[in-house]
Each structure stands twice: as structure tokens, then as C-alpha cells.
Write a protein that holds these residues in place. Structure first.
Motif, PDB file in Angstrom:
ATOM      1  N   GLY A   1       0.819  -1.274   0.031  1.00  0.00           N
ATOM      2  CA  GLY A   1      -0.110  -0.157  -0.187  1.00  0.00           C
ATOM      3  C   GLY A   1       0.835   1.261   0.153  1.00  0.00           C
ATOM      4  O   GLY A   1       0.724   2.263  -0.697  1.00  0.00           O
ATOM      5  N   SER A   2       2.130   1.165   0.844  1.00  0.00           N
ATOM      6  CA  SER A   2       2.808   2.345   0.867  1.00  0.00           C
ATOM      7  C   SER A   2       3.469   2.571  -0.596  1.00  0.00           C
ATOM      8  O   SER A   2       3.833   3.692  -0.903  1.00  0.00           O
ATOM      9  CB  SER A   2       3.847   2.442   1.961  1.00  0.00           C
ATOM     10  OG  SER A   2       3.086   2.398   3.133  1.00  0.00           O
ATOM     11  N   THR A   3       4.094   1.576  -1.054  1.00  0.00           N
ATOM     12  CA  THR A   3       4.649   1.413  -2.377  1.00  0.00           C
ATOM     13  C   THR A   3       3.846   2.140  -3.293  1.00  0.00           C
ATOM     14  O   THR A   3       4.408   2.929  -4.190  1.00  0.00           O
ATOM     15  CB  THR A   3       5.379   0.136  -2.750  1.00  0.00           C
ATOM     16  OG1 THR A   3       6.127  -0.097  -1.775  1.00  0.00           O
ATOM     17  CG2 THR A   3       6.051   0.307  -3.973  1.00  0.00           C
ATOM     18  N   GLY A   4       2.480   1.476  -3.579  1.00  0.00           N
ATOM     19  CA  GLY A   4       1.623   2.310  -4.513  1.00  0.00           C
ATOM     20  C   GLY A   4       1.223   3.656  -4.141  1.00  0.00           C
ATOM     21  O   GLY A   4       1.219   4.330  -5.209  1.00  0.00           O
ATOM     22  N   LEU A   5       1.113   3.741  -2.813  1.00  0.00           N
ATOM     23  CA  LEU A   5       0.849   5.391  -2.784  1.00  0.00           C
ATOM     24  C   LEU A   5       2.126   6.121  -3.111  1.00  0.00           C
ATOM     25  O   LEU A   5       1.595   7.383  -3.833  1.00  0.00           O
ATOM     26  CB  LEU A   5       0.720   5.553  -1.197  1.00  0.00           C
ATOM     27  CG  LEU A   5       0.353   7.069  -0.671  1.00  0.00           C
ATOM     28  CD1 LEU A   5      -0.874   7.588  -1.549  1.00  0.00           C
ATOM     29  CD2 LEU A   5       0.167   7.013   0.860  1.00  0.00           C
ATOM     30  N   LEU A   6       3.184   5.733  -2.829  1.00  0.00           N
ATOM     31  CA  LEU A   6       4.315   6.594  -3.273  1.00  0.00           C
ATOM     32  C   LEU A   6       4.669   6.682  -4.656  1.00  0.00           C
ATOM     33  O   LEU A   6       4.806   7.718  -5.244  1.00  0.00           O
ATOM     34  CB  LEU A   6       5.633   6.130  -2.575  1.00  0.00           C
ATOM     35  CG  LEU A   6       5.744   6.149  -1.143  1.00  0.00           C
ATOM     36  CD1 LEU A   6       6.929   5.645  -0.612  1.00  0.00           C
ATOM     37  CD2 LEU A   6       5.734   7.759  -0.901  1.00  0.00           C
ATOM     38  N   ALA A   7       3.956   5.624  -5.506  1.00  0.00           N
ATOM     39  CA  ALA A   7       4.231   5.545  -6.907  1.00  0.00           C
ATOM     40  C   ALA A   7       3.282   6.372  -7.301  1.00  0.00           C
ATOM     41  O   ALA A   7       3.674   7.209  -8.303  1.00  0.00           O
ATOM     42  CB  ALA A   7       3.835   3.945  -7.307  1.00  0.00           C
ATOM     43  N   ILE A   8       2.136   6.497  -7.101  1.00  0.00           N
ATOM     44  CA  ILE A   8       1.123   7.475  -7.422  1.00  0.00           C
ATOM     45  C   ILE A   8       1.312   8.791  -7.188  1.00  0.00           C
ATOM     46  O   ILE A   8       1.210   9.677  -8.157  1.00  0.00           O
ATOM     47  CB  ILE A   8      -0.222   7.211  -6.586  1.00  0.00           C
ATOM     48  CG1 ILE A   8      -1.072   5.630  -7.084  1.00  0.00           C
ATOM     49  CG2 ILE A   8      -1.241   8.408  -6.937  1.00  0.00           C
ATOM     50  CD1 ILE A   8      -2.034   5.333  -6.293  1.00  0.00           C
TER      51      ILE A   8
ATOM     52  N   ALA B   1       4.498   9.972  -6.950  1.00  0.00           N
ATOM     53  CA  ALA B   1       5.761  10.316  -7.646  1.00  0.00           C
ATOM     54  C   ALA B   1       5.262  10.518  -9.170  1.00  0.00           C
ATOM     55  O   ALA B   1       5.586  11.365  -9.894  1.00  0.00           O
ATOM     56  CB  ALA B   1       6.852   9.155  -7.745  1.00  0.00           C
ATOM     57  N   ALA B   2       4.159   9.837  -9.811  1.00  0.00           N
ATOM     58  CA  ALA B   2       3.566   9.988 -11.047  1.00  0.00           C
ATOM     59  C   ALA B   2       3.030  11.322 -10.985  1.00  0.00           C
ATOM     60  O   ALA B   2       2.967  11.865 -12.255  1.00  0.00           O
ATOM     61  CB  ALA B   2       2.914   8.775 -11.418  1.00  0.00           C
ATOM     62  N   ALA B   3       2.324  11.587 -10.036  1.00  0.00           N
ATOM     63  CA  ALA B   3       1.621  12.995 -10.126  1.00  0.00           C
ATOM     64  C   ALA B   3       2.288  14.117  -9.509  1.00  0.00           C
ATOM     65  O   ALA B   3       1.558  14.923  -9.253  1.00  0.00           O
ATOM     66  CB  ALA B   3       0.264  12.522  -9.474  1.00  0.00           C
ATOM     67  N   LYS B   4       3.608  14.180  -9.393  1.00  0.00           N
ATOM     68  CA  LYS B   4       4.219  15.023  -8.875  1.00  0.00           C
ATOM     69  C   LYS B   4       4.250  16.410  -9.543  1.00  0.00           C
ATOM     70  O   LYS B   4       4.192  17.301  -8.971  1.00  0.00           O
ATOM     71  CB  LYS B   4       5.637  14.743  -8.479  1.00  0.00           C
ATOM     72  CG  LYS B   4       6.535  14.617  -9.763  1.00  0.00           C
ATOM     73  CD  LYS B   4       7.886  14.356  -9.623  1.00  0.00           C
ATOM     74  CE  LYS B   4       8.917  14.157 -10.776  1.00  0.00           C
ATOM     75  NZ  LYS B   4      10.048  13.723 -10.633  1.00  0.00           N
ATOM     76  N   ASP B   5       3.765  16.363 -10.578  1.00  0.00           N
ATOM     77  CA  ASP B   5       3.800  17.611 -11.532  1.00  0.00           C
ATOM     78  C   ASP B   5       2.341  17.961 -11.220  1.00  0.00           C
ATOM     79  O   ASP B   5       2.120  19.365 -11.981  1.00  0.00           O
ATOM     80  CB  ASP B   5       4.239  17.464 -12.774  1.00  0.00           C
ATOM     81  CG  ASP B   5       5.720  17.195 -12.995  1.00  0.00           C
ATOM     82  OD1 ASP B   5       6.483  17.819 -12.074  1.00  0.00           O
ATOM     83  OD2 ASP B   5       6.219  16.400 -13.820  1.00  0.00           O
ATOM     84  N   ASN B   6       1.378  17.261 -10.730  1.00  0.00           N
ATOM     85  CA  ASN B   6      -0.036  17.800 -10.640  1.00  0.00           C
ATOM     86  C   ASN B   6      -0.134  17.717  -9.115  1.00  0.00           C
ATOM     87  O   ASN B   6      -0.646  16.864  -8.459  1.00  0.00           O
ATOM     88  CB  ASN B   6      -0.763  16.646 -11.385  1.00  0.00           C
ATOM     89  CG  ASN B   6      -2.247  17.078 -11.116  1.00  0.00           C
ATOM     90  OD1 ASN B   6      -2.639  18.185 -10.974  1.00  0.00           O
ATOM     91  ND2 ASN B   6      -3.176  16.178 -11.813  1.00  0.00           N
ATOM     92  N   ALA B   7      -0.142  19.003  -8.518  1.00  0.00           N
ATOM     93  CA  ALA B   7      -0.316  19.268  -7.216  1.00  0.00           C
ATOM     94  C   ALA B   7      -1.804  19.294  -6.803  1.00  0.00           C
ATOM     95  O   ALA B   7      -2.217  19.077  -5.513  1.00  0.00           O
ATOM     96  CB  ALA B   7       0.194  20.536  -6.759  1.00  0.00           C
TER      97      ALA B   7
END
Length: 73
Positions: free
Chosen positions: A20-27, A29-35
Motif C-alpha cells: 500500500g505504501s509503495t503504491g501510494l508513493l508511486a502514485i 511520484a507519478a503525479a508530482k507535477d500535478n499538485a
């Protein structure tokens, strides 16, 4: 304390929290340009709200996993 086996509940909660933590961090990281993903939260509150997600996953997976019977000597 002897080398007791790890209960299935603990293993299930640990694995689920990691995933769950890995998935949340991946999401994130993928959305880092979309605050806008967490932009609606105040800056001081966001880490605490985001920490609830893996905590809830750990609770639910630990609650749902079967208890390991103990052998009494």
C-alpha cells in the motif's frame, strides 16, 4: 522469548502495508507535477492524512487474516 513463528496476521499486515505504501508513493511520484492530487489539503495536514492510507490497509489486513494457533508447551 523463544524463536516463535511470526503470526499470519503480522505477516499479512506487514506485506499489505508495504504494498500500500509503495503504491501510494508511486502514485504521488507519478503525479508530482500535478499538485491537485493533494492540493486541497493544507500543507501541514497532508502528511497525516496520507499516513492514514497505509495505516488503514495494515488494520484491515491484520483484522481479516486468520489467527495463528499457539502451541502451549
Amino acid at each position: 522469548m523463544a524463536n516463535a513463528p511470526v503470526e499470519k496476521k503480522v505477516t499479512a499486515a506487514t506485506v499489505a502495508t508495504y504494498l500500500g505504501s509503495t503504491g501510494l508513493l508511486a502514485i504521488l511520484a507519478a503525479a508530482k507535477d500535478n499538485a491537485e492530487l493533494v492540493g486541497f489539503l493544507p500543507d501541514g495536514l497532508a502528511p497525516f492524512v496520507l499516513a492514514v492510507i497505509p495505516t488503514a490497509i495494515a488494520f484491515v489486513s491484520g483484522w481479516a487474516a486468520k489467527h495463528s494457533p499457539r502451541v502451549h508447551a
